[in-house]
Enzyme design. Structure first.
Site, PDB file in Angstrom:
ATOM      1  N   ARG A  16       0.763  -1.166  -0.077  1.00 29.06           N
ATOM      2  CA  ARG A  16       0.094  -0.025   0.163  1.00 29.06           C
ATOM      3  C   ARG A  16       0.763   1.252   0.021  1.00 29.06           C
ATOM      4  O   ARG A  16       2.162   1.241   0.022  1.00 29.06           O
ATOM      5  CB  ARG A  16      -0.954   0.097   1.174  1.00 29.06           C
ATOM      6  CG  ARG A  16       0.002  -0.059   2.553  1.00 29.06           C
ATOM      7  CD  ARG A  16      -1.163   0.191   3.645  1.00 29.06           C
ATOM      8  NE  ARG A  16      -0.447   0.156   4.941  1.00 29.06           N
ATOM      9  CZ  ARG A  16      -1.279   0.500   6.139  1.00 29.06           C
ATOM     10  NH1 ARG A  16      -2.294   0.176   5.992  1.00 29.06           N
ATOM     11  NH2 ARG A  16      -0.512   0.520   7.414  1.00 29.06           N
ATOM     12  N   ASP A  37       5.769  -7.808   1.700  1.00 24.89           N
ATOM     13  CA  ASP A  37       4.971  -6.940   2.768  1.00 24.89           C
ATOM     14  C   ASP A  37       4.339  -7.820   3.855  1.00 24.89           C
ATOM     15  O   ASP A  37       4.165  -9.068   3.574  1.00 24.89           O
ATOM     16  CB  ASP A  37       4.006  -6.307   2.197  1.00 24.89           C
ATOM     17  CG  ASP A  37       3.470  -4.950   3.014  1.00 24.89           C
ATOM     18  OD1 ASP A  37       3.214  -5.151   4.079  1.00 24.89           O
ATOM     19  OD2 ASP A  37       3.751  -3.849   2.403  1.00 24.89           O
ATOM     20  N   ASP A  60       8.587  -9.994   6.326  1.00 28.66           N
ATOM     21  CA  ASP A  60       9.040  -9.335   7.513  1.00 28.66           C
ATOM     22  C   ASP A  60      10.565  -9.062   7.302  1.00 28.66           C
ATOM     23  O   ASP A  60      11.351  -9.819   7.483  1.00 28.66           O
ATOM     24  CB  ASP A  60       8.952 -10.222   8.727  1.00 28.66           C
ATOM     25  CG  ASP A  60       9.217  -9.439   9.940  1.00 28.66           C
ATOM     26  OD1 ASP A  60       9.883  -8.391   9.973  1.00 28.66           O
ATOM     27  OD2 ASP A  60       8.636  -9.823  11.052  1.00 28.66           O
ATOM     28  N   VAL A  61      10.710  -7.653   6.940  1.00 33.68           N
ATOM     29  CA  VAL A  61      12.228  -7.189   7.038  1.00 33.68           C
ATOM     30  C   VAL A  61      13.118  -7.372   7.797  1.00 33.68           C
ATOM     31  O   VAL A  61      14.150  -7.352   7.713  1.00 33.68           O
ATOM     32  CB  VAL A  61      11.979  -5.589   6.239  1.00 33.68           C
ATOM     33  CG1 VAL A  61      11.318  -5.435   4.818  1.00 33.68           C
ATOM     34  CG2 VAL A  61      11.654  -4.817   7.274  1.00 33.68           C
ATOM     35  N   ASN A  87      11.722  -0.081   0.672  1.00 35.10           N
ATOM     36  CA  ASN A  87      10.519   1.019   1.146  1.00 35.10           C
ATOM     37  C   ASN A  87      10.076   0.749   2.250  1.00 35.10           C
ATOM     38  O   ASN A  87       9.560   1.727   2.805  1.00 35.10           O
ATOM     39  CB  ASN A  87       9.365   0.957  -0.283  1.00 35.10           C
ATOM     40  CG  ASN A  87       8.455   1.696   0.388  1.00 35.10           C
ATOM     41  OD1 ASN A  87       8.365   3.106  -0.016  1.00 35.10           O
ATOM     42  ND2 ASN A  87       7.470   1.205   0.783  1.00 35.10           N
ATOM     43  N   TYR A 152      13.013   7.450  14.714  1.00 39.98           N
ATOM     44  CA  TYR A 152      12.851   7.448  13.125  1.00 39.98           C
ATOM     45  C   TYR A 152      13.913   8.263  12.360  1.00 39.98           C
ATOM     46  O   TYR A 152      14.451   7.500  11.490  1.00 39.98           O
ATOM     47  CB  TYR A 152      11.637   8.321  12.839  1.00 39.98           C
ATOM     48  CG  TYR A 152      11.102   8.321  11.484  1.00 39.98           C
ATOM     49  CD1 TYR A 152      10.574   7.099  10.731  1.00 39.98           C
ATOM     50  CD2 TYR A 152      11.313   9.462  10.651  1.00 39.98           C
ATOM     51  CE1 TYR A 152      10.218   7.004   9.421  1.00 39.98           C
ATOM     52  CE2 TYR A 152      10.930   9.386   9.319  1.00 39.98           C
ATOM     53  CZ  TYR A 152      10.409   8.414   8.681  1.00 39.98           C
ATOM     54  OH  TYR A 152      10.121   8.271   7.259  1.00 39.98           O
ATOM     55  N   LYS A 156      16.905   6.888  10.058  1.00 42.60           N
ATOM     56  CA  LYS A 156      16.890   7.038   8.637  1.00 42.60           C
ATOM     57  C   LYS A 156      18.444   7.793   8.124  1.00 42.60           C
ATOM     58  O   LYS A 156      18.819   8.002   7.434  1.00 42.60           O
ATOM     59  CB  LYS A 156      15.887   8.380   8.297  1.00 42.60           C
ATOM     60  CG  LYS A 156      14.407   7.613   8.401  1.00 42.60           C
ATOM     61  CD  LYS A 156      14.327   6.352   7.298  1.00 42.60           C
ATOM     62  CE  LYS A 156      13.103   5.971   7.161  1.00 42.60           C
ATOM     63  NZ  LYS A 156      12.788   4.850   6.115  1.00 42.60           N
ATOM     64  N   THR A 190       0.833   9.213   7.254  1.00 39.77           N
ATOM     65  CA  THR A 190       0.378  10.806   7.931  1.00 39.77           C
ATOM     66  C   THR A 190      -1.197  10.910   7.882  1.00 39.77           C
ATOM     67  O   THR A 190      -1.523  11.841   8.451  1.00 39.77           O
ATOM     68  CB  THR A 190       0.836  11.700   6.987  1.00 39.77           C
ATOM     69  OG1 THR A 190       0.225  11.474   5.605  1.00 39.77           O
ATOM     70  CG2 THR A 190       2.517  11.772   6.667  1.00 39.77           C
TER      71      THR A 190
END
Length: 250
Positions: A16, A37, A60-61, A87, A152, A156, A190
């Site tokens: 998504r 995903d 599951d990354v 991503n 976060y 990143k 968001t």
């Protein structure tokens, strides 16, 4: 002809939001994609929408064995793998003095460790293909601090650092590694923010609006295609001018 004709790309977090938009644009440009995903139902729906050009794989990354399965899915379905879009990610909000360590660790495991494991998992296939591309989806929070985003932002910043190191190490194999750093993008991530807060934030941006998923996807396409054949080890920013500086009221 499309810019991605003949390419096979694995997209994590592809069920998504931005991940699904990346997959749609890559397929529109001729690629075949594997969507990885945790959201099985939504991921299968996107793969079905994209038809014969897509496959879904539960991913599951945080787990190396699931990355190995996703790579194998690409090889079984399409015969090769020569691109990755890292991503998948989570957004956690909390202040440095208050955030539970478990939440901090979870954010780092998904955003940082997951990105690392993805790069590691695809390298043998990209080498076998004679080269390829890795696009790590980072954030402007990985270039500038944001209050309330301690975990976060840390994750990143790490993604951008790993991108540069991997680009140095994999360049001789003709594997290019870059990151995309979006600012605030209107997305599933968001949707839960207060509308008054979002309006105030948008007003501070030089362009006066938030970005869209397709605007980020066009940068992903650029980095995954030969249009960026001499670009590696860098960050492309799409933030409406946020990092240009402070925009004082008139």
């Amino acid at each position: 002809m499309g810019k991605m004709d003949g390419r096979v790309v694995l997209v994590s977090g592809g069920a998504r939001g931005q991940g699904a938009e990346h997959a749609r644009l890559l397929v529109a440009e001729g690629a075949r994609v594997v969507l990885g995903d945790l959201l099985d139902e939504e991921g299968r729906a996107v793969a079905e929408e994209l038809g014969e050009h897509a496959r879904f794989c539960h991913l599951d990354v945080r787990l190396p064995q699931e990355w190995a399965r996703a790579v194998e899915t690409a090889r079984e379905a399409f015969g090769a793998l020569d691109g990755l879009v890292n991503n998948a990610g989570v957004l956690s909000i909390g202040y440095a003095a208050e955030m539970p360590v478990e939440e901090f660790r979870h954010t780092v495991e998904v955003n940082q460790v997951g990105t690392f494991l993805g790069m590691q998992a695809v390298v043998p296939s990209l080498r076998a293909a004679g080269g390829g591309t890795i696009v790590n989806v980072s954030s402007t929070a990985g270039l500038s601090g944001d209050r309330g985003l301690i975990a976060y932002s840390a994750s990143k910043f790490a993604v951008n650092g790993m991108t540069r190191v991997a680009a140095m190490e994999l360049g001789p194999d003709r594997i290019r590694v870059n990151s995309v750093c979006p600012g605030v993008i209107a997305s599933d991530m968001t949707e839960g923010f207060r509308s008054d807060m979002m309006s105030a934030l948008a007003a501070q941006l030089p362009l006066g609006r938030f970005g869209s998923a397709d605007e980020v996807s066009r940068l992903v396409l650029f980095l995954a295609s030969d249009d960026s054949s001499y670009v590696t080890g860098t960050e492309l920013v799409a933030d409406g001018g946020r990092l240009a500086g402070i925009l004082p009221p008139r």
